[in-house]
Motif scaffolding. Sequence first.
Motif, PDB file in Angstrom:
ATOM      1  N   TYR A  98      -4.591  10.932  -8.020  1.00  0.00           N
ATOM      2  CA  TYR A  98      -4.604  12.397  -7.907  1.00  0.00           C
ATOM      3  C   TYR A  98      -3.679  12.853  -6.785  1.00  0.00           C
ATOM      4  O   TYR A  98      -2.845  13.744  -6.956  1.00  0.00           O
ATOM      5  N   ARG A  99      -3.807  12.217  -5.620  1.00  0.00           N
ATOM      6  CA  ARG A  99      -2.992  12.600  -4.465  1.00  0.00           C
ATOM      7  C   ARG A  99      -1.509  12.288  -4.698  1.00  0.00           C
ATOM      8  O   ARG A  99      -0.632  13.081  -4.348  1.00  0.00           O
ATOM      9  N   ILE A 100      -1.229  11.137  -5.287  1.00  0.00           N
ATOM     10  CA  ILE A 100       0.169  10.748  -5.522  1.00  0.00           C
ATOM     11  C   ILE A 100       0.801  11.662  -6.569  1.00  0.00           C
ATOM     12  O   ILE A 100       1.963  12.062  -6.442  1.00  0.00           O
ATOM     13  N   ALA A 101       0.042  12.031  -7.589  1.00  0.00           N
ATOM     14  CA  ALA A 101       0.567  12.940  -8.616  1.00  0.00           C
ATOM     15  C   ALA A 101       0.982  14.279  -8.010  1.00  0.00           C
ATOM     16  O   ALA A 101       1.981  14.877  -8.421  1.00  0.00           O
ATOM     17  N   ALA A 102       0.228  14.761  -7.023  1.00  0.00           N
ATOM     18  CA  ALA A 102       0.541  16.043  -6.385  1.00  0.00           C
ATOM     19  C   ALA A 102       1.860  15.984  -5.619  1.00  0.00           C
ATOM     20  O   ALA A 102       2.541  17.001  -5.451  1.00  0.00           O
ATOM     21  N   SER A 103       2.243  14.805  -5.153  1.00  0.00           N
ATOM     22  CA  SER A 103       3.533  14.638  -4.476  1.00  0.00           C
ATOM     23  C   SER A 103       4.669  14.416  -5.472  1.00  0.00           C
ATOM     24  O   SER A 103       5.790  14.874  -5.266  1.00  0.00           O
TER      25      SER A 103
ATOM     26  N   GLN B 118       0.851  -1.191   0.000  1.00  0.00           N
ATOM     27  CA  GLN B 118       0.000   0.000   0.000  1.00  0.00           C
ATOM     28  C   GLN B 118       0.889   1.243   0.000  1.00  0.00           C
ATOM     29  O   GLN B 118       1.922   1.263   0.684  1.00  0.00           O
ATOM     30  N   PRO B 119       0.514   2.286  -0.742  1.00  0.00           N
ATOM     31  CA  PRO B 119       1.255   3.550  -0.642  1.00  0.00           C
ATOM     32  C   PRO B 119       1.055   4.184   0.742  1.00  0.00           C
ATOM     33  O   PRO B 119       0.183   3.764   1.500  1.00  0.00           O
ATOM     34  N   GLU B 120       1.858   5.186   1.033  1.00  0.00           N
ATOM     35  CA  GLU B 120       1.686   5.929   2.283  1.00  0.00           C
ATOM     36  C   GLU B 120       0.265   6.490   2.352  1.00  0.00           C
ATOM     37  O   GLU B 120      -0.252   6.996   1.361  1.00  0.00           O
ATOM     38  N   ALA B 121      -0.327   6.415   3.521  1.00  0.00           N
ATOM     39  CA  ALA B 121      -1.708   6.890   3.677  1.00  0.00           C
ATOM     40  C   ALA B 121      -1.795   8.405   3.633  1.00  0.00           C
ATOM     41  O   ALA B 121      -2.716   8.972   3.051  1.00  0.00           O
ATOM     42  N   LYS B 122      -0.823   9.079   4.227  1.00  0.00           N
ATOM     43  CA  LYS B 122      -0.851  10.543   4.274  1.00  0.00           C
ATOM     44  C   LYS B 122       0.314  11.095   3.465  1.00  0.00           C
ATOM     45  O   LYS B 122       1.473  10.888   3.816  1.00  0.00           O
ATOM     46  N   LEU B 123      -0.025  11.782   2.395  1.00  0.00           N
ATOM     47  CA  LEU B 123       0.981  12.393   1.537  1.00  0.00           C
ATOM     48  C   LEU B 123       0.753  13.901   1.525  1.00  0.00           C
ATOM     49  O   LEU B 123      -0.389  14.364   1.473  1.00  0.00           O
ATOM     50  N   LYS B 124       1.835  14.651   1.552  1.00  0.00           N
ATOM     51  CA  LYS B 124       1.726  16.104   1.509  1.00  0.00           C
ATOM     52  C   LYS B 124       2.033  16.563   0.093  1.00  0.00           C
ATOM     53  O   LYS B 124       3.076  16.204  -0.469  1.00  0.00           O
TER      54      LYS B 124
ATOM     55  N   GLY C 260      -7.736   6.078 -13.486  1.00  0.00           N
ATOM     56  CA  GLY C 260      -6.966   6.239 -14.710  1.00  0.00           C
ATOM     57  C   GLY C 260      -6.934   7.649 -15.249  1.00  0.00           C
ATOM     58  O   GLY C 260      -6.014   8.025 -15.974  1.00  0.00           O
ATOM     59  N   MET C 261      -7.943   8.462 -14.898  1.00  0.00           N
ATOM     60  CA  MET C 261      -7.994   9.848 -15.373  1.00  0.00           C
ATOM     61  C   MET C 261      -7.605  10.837 -14.281  1.00  0.00           C
ATOM     62  O   MET C 261      -7.817  12.017 -14.410  1.00  0.00           O
ATOM     63  N   MET C 262      -7.039  10.309 -13.187  1.00  0.00           N
ATOM     64  CA  MET C 262      -6.584  11.147 -12.076  1.00  0.00           C
ATOM     65  C   MET C 262      -7.713  12.020 -11.525  1.00  0.00           C
ATOM     66  O   MET C 262      -7.523  13.203 -11.235  1.00  0.00           O
ATOM     67  N   VAL C 263      -8.887  11.443 -11.375  1.00  0.00           N
ATOM     68  CA  VAL C 263     -10.034  12.183 -10.841  1.00  0.00           C
ATOM     69  C   VAL C 263      -9.725  12.629  -9.410  1.00  0.00           C
ATOM     70  O   VAL C 263      -9.010  11.941  -8.675  1.00  0.00           O
ATOM     71  N   GLU C 264     -10.272  13.799  -9.024  1.00  0.00           N
ATOM     72  CA  GLU C 264     -10.037  14.335  -7.685  1.00  0.00           C
ATOM     73  C   GLU C 264     -10.380  13.311  -6.596  1.00  0.00           C
ATOM     74  O   GLU C 264     -11.297  12.516  -6.750  1.00  0.00           O
ATOM     75  N   HIS C 265      -9.638  13.372  -5.500  1.00  0.00           N
ATOM     76  CA  HIS C 265      -9.862  12.557  -4.304  1.00  0.00           C
ATOM     77  C   HIS C 265      -9.578  11.066  -4.525  1.00  0.00           C
ATOM     78  O   HIS C 265     -10.039  10.236  -3.752  1.00  0.00           O
ATOM     79  N   THR C 266      -8.834  10.718  -5.574  1.00  0.00           N
ATOM     80  CA  THR C 266      -8.446   9.326  -5.792  1.00  0.00           C
ATOM     81  C   THR C 266      -6.946   9.181  -5.501  1.00  0.00           C
ATOM     82  O   THR C 266      -6.217  10.184  -5.447  1.00  0.00           O
ATOM     83  N   PRO C 267      -6.477   7.939  -5.300  1.00  0.00           N
ATOM     84  CA  PRO C 267      -5.041   7.758  -5.030  1.00  0.00           C
ATOM     85  C   PRO C 267      -4.133   8.375  -6.108  1.00  0.00           C
ATOM     86  O   PRO C 267      -3.121   8.991  -5.774  1.00  0.00           O
TER      87      PRO C 267
END
Length: 200
Positions: A118-123, A87-93, A109-116
Motif C-alpha cells: 500500500y505504501r509503496i504503491a502511493a510512491s 529491504q525497501p526504504e523504511a520511510k516513503l513519502k 497481495g490486495m494492497m491492504v492499508e498499512h502494508t508495504p
Amino acid sequence: EVDRMLDKIGEILDRGGSCLIPVFALGRMQEMFKILFEAQSFGRLPKSPVFAAGLGIDLCNHFEKIRQRTRLIDFDISMLETMRVQQPEAKLKPGRDLPRKGIYLVSSGMMVEHTPSYRIAASLLPHPANGLCFVGYCDPDTPGGQLLANRGEETFFFDALDYLAPVRASIDQFDLSGHADRDELADYADESAARAVVLT
C-alpha cells in the motif's frame, strides 16, 4: 500467463521504472521469488535489484526449515542471497518516486492499508515509468481491488495516507490466482475419493 507477466516486468525495467508486485505472504511470495530467480538466471529478465518486505519474508525462513526437514518444498532460501534481496526504504513519502529502482515483491497481495504494498504503491503510482503487476485475486472492497476496478481513472485516493495520487504508472493483472470456487472444491473432494473431508 507467467511469460506475459515477465514480459511486462522486463518492459517496466527497460523504461527505467520500478515494478511493484503485491503478493500474499504465504506461498505466493515464495513462488514469485522462484520465478524471478529463474528468470534472471536464464536471462529472461535483466538483472535488477529485488526488494522485499512483509510477513512473507518471515515465512521464507519457515519454508526453508520445512524444505531441509522434508525435502518436499521446491523453495531454497539461498535464492534470496543470490539475488541480494534488500529491504525497501523504511520511510516513503506518498507521491515521491522510489529512491531505488527495481522489483518490489511485497505483501499484501490486495494492497491492504498499512502494508508495504500500500505504501509503496502511493510512491510509485504517479510516475509513468513505473508499473504495478497484480498476480492474484483481489477482493473488490480492498484498495487493490478498487485500483484494478478503476484503473482507467485519472486519480486514486489512498485513504489511510490521505493522499490523492495521479494514476500514471501501468497497472496489469495476471491470472496466477491459487483460489478455487465452490464447484472446483466440491469436484476435487469427489475425485479424491477420500473417506472424509475436514473443513477448517
